[in-house]
Design a protein around this motif. Sequence first.
Motif, PDB file in Angstrom:
ATOM      1  N   SER A 235      28.721  43.347-109.240  1.00 11.66           N
ATOM      2  CA  SER A 235      28.889  43.260-110.692  1.00 11.66           C
ATOM      3  C   SER A 235      28.000  42.180-111.279  1.00 11.66           C
ATOM      4  CB  SER A 235      30.351  42.983-111.033  1.00 11.66           C
ATOM      5  OG  SER A 235      30.787  41.752-110.454  1.00 11.66           O
ATOM      6  N   GLY A 236      27.854  41.047-110.580  1.00 15.59           N
ATOM      7  CA  GLY A 236      26.970  39.995-111.064  1.00 15.59           C
ATOM      8  C   GLY A 236      25.514  40.414-111.054  1.00 15.59           C
ATOM      9  N   VAL A 237      25.143  41.230-110.077  1.00 16.15           N
ATOM     10  CA  VAL A 237      23.774  41.751-110.029  1.00 16.15           C
ATOM     11  C   VAL A 237      23.515  42.655-111.227  1.00 16.15           C
ATOM     12  CG1 VAL A 237      22.164  43.149-108.694  1.00 16.15           C
ATOM     13  CG2 VAL A 237      23.695  41.568-107.522  1.00 16.15           C
ATOM     14  N   ARG A 238      24.472  43.501-111.548  1.00 13.02           N
ATOM     15  CA  ARG A 238      24.312  44.381-112.716  1.00 13.02           C
ATOM     16  C   ARG A 238      24.174  43.569-113.995  1.00 13.02           C
ATOM     17  NH1 ARG A 238      28.660  46.998-109.953  1.00 13.02           N
ATOM     18  NH2 ARG A 238      27.943  48.823-108.798  1.00 13.02           N
ATOM     19  N   ASP A 239      24.984  42.509-114.113  1.00 16.90           N
ATOM     20  CA  ASP A 239      24.879  41.647-115.301  1.00 16.90           C
ATOM     21  C   ASP A 239      23.495  41.024-115.400  1.00 16.90           C
ATOM     22  OD1 ASP A 239      27.497  42.228-115.886  1.00 16.90           O
ATOM     23  OD2 ASP A 239      28.304  40.403-114.970  1.00 16.90           O
ATOM     24  N   ARG A 245      21.043  37.114-116.744  1.00 13.72           N
ATOM     25  CA  ARG A 245      21.926  36.078-116.198  1.00 13.72           C
ATOM     26  C   ARG A 245      23.078  36.746-115.454  1.00 13.72           C
ATOM     27  NH1 ARG A 245      20.973  30.999-118.530  1.00 13.72           N
ATOM     28  NH2 ARG A 245      19.625  31.067-120.370  1.00 13.72           N
ATOM     29  N   GLY A 246      23.450  36.172-114.317  1.00 14.13           N
ATOM     30  CA  GLY A 246      24.542  36.700-113.522  1.00 14.13           C
ATOM     31  C   GLY A 246      24.642  35.943-112.213  1.00 14.13           C
ATOM     32  N   SER A 247      25.689  36.171-111.475  1.00 18.84           N
ATOM     33  CA  SER A 247      25.874  35.478-110.197  1.00 18.84           C
ATOM     34  C   SER A 247      26.592  36.398-109.222  1.00 18.84           C
ATOM     35  CB  SER A 247      26.673  34.189-110.392  1.00 18.84           C
ATOM     36  OG  SER A 247      27.966  34.468-110.903  1.00 18.84           O
ATOM     37  N   PHE A 248      26.406  36.119-107.934  1.00 18.86           N
ATOM     38  CA  PHE A 248      27.052  36.889-106.891  1.00 18.86           C
ATOM     39  C   PHE A 248      27.159  36.021-105.655  1.00 18.86           C
ATOM     40  CE2 PHE A 248      22.505  37.705-106.784  1.00 18.86           C
ATOM     41  CZ  PHE A 248      22.187  37.422-105.471  1.00 18.86           C
ATOM     42  N   LYS A 249      27.877  36.510-104.663  1.00 18.34           N
ATOM     43  CA  LYS A 249      28.073  35.804-103.399  1.00 18.34           C
ATOM     44  C   LYS A 249      27.236  36.461-102.306  1.00 18.34           C
ATOM     45  CE  LYS A 249      31.332  32.861-104.685  1.00 18.34           C
ATOM     46  NZ  LYS A 249      31.145  31.387-104.615  1.00 18.34           N
ATOM     47  N   ASP A 336      27.715  31.799 -99.647  1.00 18.92           N
ATOM     48  CA  ASP A 336      27.076  30.957-100.650  1.00 18.92           C
ATOM     49  C   ASP A 336      26.895  31.759-101.929  1.00 18.92           C
ATOM     50  OD1 ASP A 336      25.965  28.622-101.585  1.00 18.92           O
ATOM     51  OD2 ASP A 336      23.944  29.086-100.896  1.00 18.92           O
ATOM     52  N   GLY A 337      26.786  31.062-103.026  1.00 18.84           N
ATOM     53  CA  GLY A 337      26.592  31.718-104.310  1.00 18.84           C
ATOM     54  C   GLY A 337      25.141  31.672-104.755  1.00 18.84           C
ATOM     55  N   PHE A 338      24.760  32.661-105.527  1.00 22.36           N
ATOM     56  CA  PHE A 338      23.416  32.694-106.119  1.00 22.36           C
ATOM     57  C   PHE A 338      23.563  33.054-107.587  1.00 22.36           C
ATOM     58  CE2 PHE A 338      19.327  34.232-107.419  1.00 22.36           C
ATOM     59  CZ  PHE A 338      18.420  33.490-106.677  1.00 22.36           C
ATOM     60  N   SER A 339      22.946  32.244-108.442  1.00 24.14           N
ATOM     61  CA  SER A 339      23.022  32.459-109.884  1.00 24.14           C
ATOM     62  C   SER A 339      21.666  32.893-110.414  1.00 24.14           C
ATOM     63  CB  SER A 339      23.480  31.182-110.596  1.00 24.14           C
ATOM     64  OG  SER A 339      24.783  30.824-110.203  1.00 24.14           O
ATOM     65  N   PHE A 340      21.636  34.053-111.014  1.00 21.85           N
ATOM     66  CA  PHE A 340      20.428  34.539-111.682  1.00 21.85           C
ATOM     67  C   PHE A 340      20.222  33.788-112.990  1.00 21.85           C
ATOM     68  CE2 PHE A 340      20.592  38.514-109.181  1.00 21.85           C
ATOM     69  CZ  PHE A 340      19.241  38.744-109.008  1.00 21.85           C
ATOM     70  N   ASN A 341      18.995  33.387-113.242  1.00 25.07           N
ATOM     71  CA  ASN A 341      18.593  32.886-114.557  1.00 25.07           C
ATOM     72  C   ASN A 341      17.135  33.271-114.741  1.00 25.07           C
ATOM     73  OD1 ASN A 341      18.757  31.621-117.024  1.00 25.07           O
ATOM     74  ND2 ASN A 341      18.306  29.586-116.212  1.00 25.07           N
ATOM     75  N   ASN A 342      16.918  34.493-115.188  1.00 18.06           N
ATOM     76  CA  ASN A 342      15.579  35.089-115.204  1.00 18.06           C
ATOM     77  C   ASN A 342      14.786  34.612-116.417  1.00 18.06           C
ATOM     78  OD1 ASN A 342      16.447  36.475-112.969  1.00 18.06           O
ATOM     79  ND2 ASN A 342      16.745  38.405-114.021  1.00 18.06           N
TER      80      ASN A 342
END
Length: 825
Positions: A235-239, A245-249, A336-342
Motif C-alpha cells: 500500500s505504501g508503494v502504491r501511495d 511519498r509513501g513508506s513500506f517495510k 527495516d522501513g523505507f520512506s519514499f520522497n521522490n
Amino acid sequence: MTRKNDRAAAPEIVEHIEDVDLSREMQDSFLEYAYSVIYSRALPDARDGLKPVQRRILFQMAEMGLRPDRGHVKSARVVGEVMGRLHPHGDSAIYDALVRLAQPFTLRVPLVDGHGNFGSLDDGPAAARYTEARLASPALAMTESLDEDVVDFVPNYDNSYDQPEVLPAAIPNLLVNGAAGIAVGMATNMAPHNLVEVVGAARHLLAHPEADLETLMEFVPGPDFPSGGTIVGLSGVRDAYATGRGSFKTRAKVSVEQLTARKVGLVVTELPYLVGPEKVIEKIKDGVQSKKITGISDVADLTDRTKGLRLVIGIKTGFNPQAVLEQLYRLTPLEDGFSFNNVALVDGQPQTLGLKSLLEVFIGHRLRVVTRRSEFRLARRRERLHLVEGLLIAILDIDEVIQVIRTSDDAESARGRLREVFELSELQAEYILELRLRRLTRFSRIELETERDKLQSEIAELVELLSSEARLRGLVSDELAAVADLYGTPRRTLLTEARVQPTGRRAAAAAAASLEHADVPTRVVLTASGRIARIDAADGADAVAITAPTRRSKHDAVSSSVAATSRAEIGAITNRGRLIRFSPVDLPVLPGNAPHLAAGVRVRDYLGLADRTETVLGVVSLTGDRPIVLGTAQGVVKRVATGAYPNKPDFPVIALKDGDTVVGVAQGGEDDELVFVTDDAQLLHFPASAVRPQGATAGGMAGIKLAAGARVIAFDVLAPADVESAVVVTVTAGAETLVGADPGSGKVSAFAEFPGKGRATGGVRAQRFLKGETALGLAWVGPGPALALGPDGSARTLPDEPLAKRDASGAFLESEVSSVGRRLG
C-alpha cells in the motif's frame, strides 16, 4: 638612477559606506545558498537521475577514455581531473560520489567499474590512491552520442571548459538506481527498481500516453533492491507511485535450516537495503543481553565471496524458530522501513513526482535527445552528400577540371572559375581543389556513387523519422528495449501483501504470544500463473470461493493445492524432478473474501529458483499415506513411497532419463485414476494400483506407449469422487500457423467418455485434428468447470456447452489460451 614617484599620480580614494538591512541580507544570502545546494549539489535531475558531481564524474571519465574495454586507472587521478576541470569542491566529496557509483549493493545498475576495496555495508572504502576505476558498460548508455549535439553544454566554474547540462541517459537512471540527498528545507529518497520492469513501463507509456497508474504498476509492481530482501505490504508503494511519498517495510530473506543433527537455525541470505550484517549482529547481541530477545544460542557471520551473505542464527532447543524470527523482525534491522520522497529537479525546479511523472520526464528527455541526434545526423549527411556530388562532377569532367586549375593564376581564381564553369558551390570548389590525384580512379568513382546512394537513403529515412511522431516514439522504444536486453537482470526483491501489524503494547503482546503459537490448519495454493499463497482456516478457509471472473478481469486458476498446517513442511516439485522442502508460514495469507488469487507471491522467487527453465509443477504433503505420483514427457509414471524422503532441503524424487522432464505431479491412493494426454491427442487412464510405489532414487516405469515423435503434455490424478464431474480440455497448436496469431481450436469433453486401458498401452483419441492442425499444445484433466486463462491472466472462454464427444474436432477459439486450471471453492 632615479625612480618616478608613483604615489603622486595615484587617484584619491573616496570612502563609501552603504547601510544594508541585516534581516534582508540574511534572507537573500540564505536563499542564494539554499538554491545553490538544491540545484548544484543535493538533488538529482529527473532526466538523467544524476547529481552534478555524479554527472561530472561520468562525463570526465568518458573524456579520459576510461571505457570498459580499457584498463583501470587510479581513482585519485579521476578525482583530480574532475576537481580541476569541472567540480571545484573537496576531493573527499568527489571520491565519495565515485565510490557510490561503483558499489553493487548501493546501485541496482552500477555505472563505475571499481577495482580494489570500494567498501561494504559495514566498512568504508580504501583511499583514492589505493583503488582504481573505469566506466562500467551501462555508463556508455548514459554518455553515448554526446558528440552529436544531443544536449546543451554549459561553461564550467571558470569558463575554461564546457560540460553537459544533462547526460543523454539511455537508461532511466533515476528510477533504476534511485537517489538520496539532503538539501536546504527538502530532501530526496528514491528506491532502486528493476531495469527491465522500468523499461517495460516506459515503452508502454510511449505507445499509450494516456495509460493510468494501475496499468503502469503491472510493469513496475514495486522497488527492486540490489540486496534483494522482501517488501512486506504494497500500500505504501502504491501511495508513493501515486503521490511521490509513501513508506513500506522490507524484510530479510531467512530460511530455517537443520544446522546439525539436533540443532535448527535461521540462515539469513538477504538483508534489507543498506543494512549490513555487523549491524544486525550487534542488535541481536544487545537484545539477548537485555533479555528482550529469547531463544537464540549464538550468531555467526559465514559470509564469503563464493556463497555471498550467510548469517547463521542458532536457535535454542525447545524454541519455535518461526516465533523467534518474528521477534527478530520486530526488534532488529532484519525488518527495516523505507520512506519514499521522490523529489527531483524538473526544468531547474524541485518537484515531488509519482511513477507516471517520472516516466514522462524521462521519455520527454529521450524524445528530445533522439530528435536532436537525428537532426545532427541529417545535417552532416546532407553536407557530405553535397561534397560527394561535387566530387562526382569533377571526376566526370576531370580533364576540363585540371585544365581550369592549370590555367588559373592562383587558388582564388581557380576556385571562382570552377564555380562558374561547373556550377559548383564554394564549398564544393574548395573541396575539389584539395582533392588528391589518387581519388581520381575509376574505383573511387564507384565508391562515391555507392556513398551517394547510401547517403540519399539515410537522408530519406531521417527526414521520414523527424516528420513522424509515431516513428520517433517507436525508435526510442526500440532503443530502450535494447538497453534492457543488454543490462537487465532478473528481479531480486520479493513483493508480498501483508496484513497490518500491531504496534506499541499490542505488538509486544503479540510477540510474546507468538512464541507459544500452535500450528494453524491451512491450505497452500499454487496457481496456473506460478503464484503461491496460503489460506488459513482462521481466515475463512472453509468459506473461500473464487467467483467466476468476467472476460476482461485479471484472475488466476488453481493448478495444485495441499492441506497442511502453517508451520508444517511441505514439498514443491519441479519439472526437473526435484522436491524442495519449505514451510508455508512465510507465505502471504489469502483473505477469505478475496475475489482472486493475485495476492500470492511468485513461487519461483519464494523458492529461489535461479534457473529460468526450472518451473514448479505442484505442491505435495510430506506426511500421510498418499504417495506422490509423477508423469514425465517420455511417458514414465512413478509413485514415490511415503517415508522415502531424504532429510534434505531438496532432493530428486525421480531419476529422469536424458531429455526427459516431469509434466505433472499430484498425490494419489490406490483407487485413484492416473491420466496421460499426449501431443498427438491420445489419452490413457488406468488405476494407480497398477503402479507399485518406489524409492526416491528410482526411475519409475512405463506409463503410456508413445508413438514416434510424440510426447506427454499433461498428467494428472483423479480421485474416485471426481471422476463423474471431471472434464478433459484440449487445445491445438498448429505448426503452420503463426504463434499468437491463431488461437487454434479447443474442446471440452466429459472424462467419463474415455474408456480406461491398461498401463503402458497407447490410449484412445482425445481430439480429431482439423486441416492445418498437427498437434495439441495444451491439455488439462480435472473436476469441472475448467477455468481458462490468456497470457495476460485474463479469462478465456472455452466451448464447454454442450460437452463434445471424446474424439470430435475442436471449435475455433476467439483468443489464445495459455493455461487451464480449476476454481478454488
